[in-house]
Design an enzyme around this catalytic site. Structure first.
Site, short mmCIF file in Angstrom:
data_model
loop_
_atom_site.label_atom_id
_atom_site.label_comp_id
_atom_site.label_asym_id
_atom_site.label_seq_id
_atom_site.Cartn_x
_atom_site.Cartn_y
_atom_site.Cartn_z
N GLU A 37 -9.08 5.03 -45.44
CA GLU A 37 -10.36 4.38 -45.10
C GLU A 37 -10.31 3.89 -43.64
O GLU A 37 -9.23 3.60 -43.11
CB GLU A 37 -10.53 3.24 -46.11
CG GLU A 37 -11.72 2.36 -46.04
CD GLU A 37 -13.09 3.01 -46.10
OE1 GLU A 37 -13.32 3.96 -45.34
OE2 GLU A 37 -13.95 2.51 -46.85
N PHE A 94 -18.57 -7.01 -35.83
CA PHE A 94 -18.98 -5.63 -36.05
C PHE A 94 -18.36 -4.74 -34.98
O PHE A 94 -18.58 -4.94 -33.79
CB PHE A 94 -20.51 -5.51 -36.03
CG PHE A 94 -20.96 -4.17 -36.48
CD1 PHE A 94 -20.93 -3.83 -37.83
CD2 PHE A 94 -21.36 -3.20 -35.57
CE1 PHE A 94 -21.31 -2.57 -38.26
CE2 PHE A 94 -21.74 -1.93 -35.99
CZ PHE A 94 -21.72 -1.63 -37.34
N ASP A 116 -14.15 -4.15 -45.53
CA ASP A 116 -14.91 -5.35 -45.15
C ASP A 116 -15.17 -6.19 -46.41
O ASP A 116 -14.34 -7.01 -46.79
CB ASP A 116 -16.20 -4.89 -44.47
CG ASP A 116 -17.07 -6.04 -43.99
OD1 ASP A 116 -16.59 -7.18 -43.94
OD2 ASP A 116 -18.25 -5.80 -43.64
P1 IMP Z 1 -17.18 -2.59 -47.51
O1 IMP Z 1 -17.70 -1.91 -48.73
O2 IMP Z 1 -18.05 -3.77 -47.12
O3 IMP Z 1 -15.73 -2.97 -47.58
O4 IMP Z 1 -17.42 -1.65 -46.30
C1 IMP Z 1 -16.67 -0.57 -45.97
C2 IMP Z 1 -17.48 0.38 -45.14
O5 IMP Z 1 -18.48 -0.31 -44.38
C3 IMP Z 1 -16.62 1.07 -44.12
O6 IMP Z 1 -16.14 2.28 -44.62
C4 IMP Z 1 -17.57 1.28 -42.96
O7 IMP Z 1 -18.30 2.47 -43.15
C5 IMP Z 1 -18.54 0.12 -43.05
N1 IMP Z 1 -18.16 -0.99 -42.14
C6 IMP Z 1 -17.61 -2.19 -42.47
N2 IMP Z 1 -17.41 -2.96 -41.38
C7 IMP Z 1 -17.83 -2.21 -40.32
C8 IMP Z 1 -17.88 -2.44 -38.90
O8 IMP Z 1 -17.48 -3.48 -38.35
N3 IMP Z 1 -18.37 -1.41 -38.16
C9 IMP Z 1 -18.82 -0.25 -38.68
N4 IMP Z 1 -18.79 0.01 -39.99
C10 IMP Z 1 -18.30 -0.97 -40.82
#
Ligand code: IMP
Length: 180
Positions: free
Chosen positions: A99, A152, A103
């Site tokens: 991955e 971000f 986040d």
């Molecule tokens: P989660 O489901 O919130 O853990 O998000 C994971 C996905 O969100 C990652 O695979 C990214 O595609 C996107 N993502 C999370 N944080 C960022 C960021 O800071 N920049 C760009 N994409 C992010």
């Protein structure tokens, strides 16, 4: 051209190379007798996975899965969608998910549970970046490249509205870019 939109660099190209080398060596040691399937989550995994697998010296398979959680913008939608499913069975296999960033933890939990439900023996995660301050679901990746603050970021696979994936480093986007 892209550099003018970046406020500051968080992880340099050299650091990403060193991280991939270190994680590759750990994975080589841990999985040497397991013939794992390494599953990258599209599209963000592409540069990191390409770099990482160069440093994994074992018998392994590479597969890709399409997953979307942001649908544009800078906040996770909480709605995880599988946009491209696997072409192979994971039953009885050791799986390592690659991955770009963890986040909230929602994406990885959805994929992990799905692969376990489909009969994977073990499911672990290797992530280039971890943003633990953003976590909304309990989850700790086994292999973490770099832990970053709740900002971000873009570059090295990570996008803002599908742009910036091709930057060779991880950078913080200038707020005026997404406040436009
Ligand atoms: P989660 O489901 O919130 O853990 O998000 C994971 C996905 O969100 C990652 O695979 C990214 O595609 C996107 N993502 C999370 N944080 C960022 C960021 O800071 N920049 C760009 N994409 C992010």
């Amino acid at each position: 051209m892209l550099e003018k939109d970046i406020e500051r660099i968080l992880v340099t190209e050299q650091e990403i190379n060193a991280i991939s080398k270190k994680l590759g060596a750990q994975i080589t040691e841990d999985y040497h007798d397991k013939k794992p399937i390494i599953i990258g989550l599209l599209k963000g995994c592409i540069p990191f996975m390409a770099e990482l697998i160069k440093h994994i010296d074992i018998y392994c398979e590479i597969e890709l899965m399409g997953v979307q959680s942001y649908h544009g913008g800078t906040e996770s939608s909480g709605n995880v969608k599988i946009t491209k499913d696997l072409d192979v069975s994971v039953e009885g296999r050791h799986v390592l998910i690659a991955e770009d960033i963890v986040d909230t933890g929602r994406t990885i939990n959805v994929v992990k549970n799905l692969l376990k439900y489909r009969g994977a023996l073990t499911v672990e995660v290797v992530t280039l970046l971890d943003k633990p301050a953003g976590r909304q679901e309990d989850f700790t990746p086994k292999y973490i490249g770099s832990t970053i603050p709740k900002e971000f970021v873009v570059g090295f696979g990570l996008d803002y509205e599908e742009m910036y994936r091709n930057l060779p480093y991880i950078g913080v986007l200038k707020p005026e870019v997404y406040n436009k």
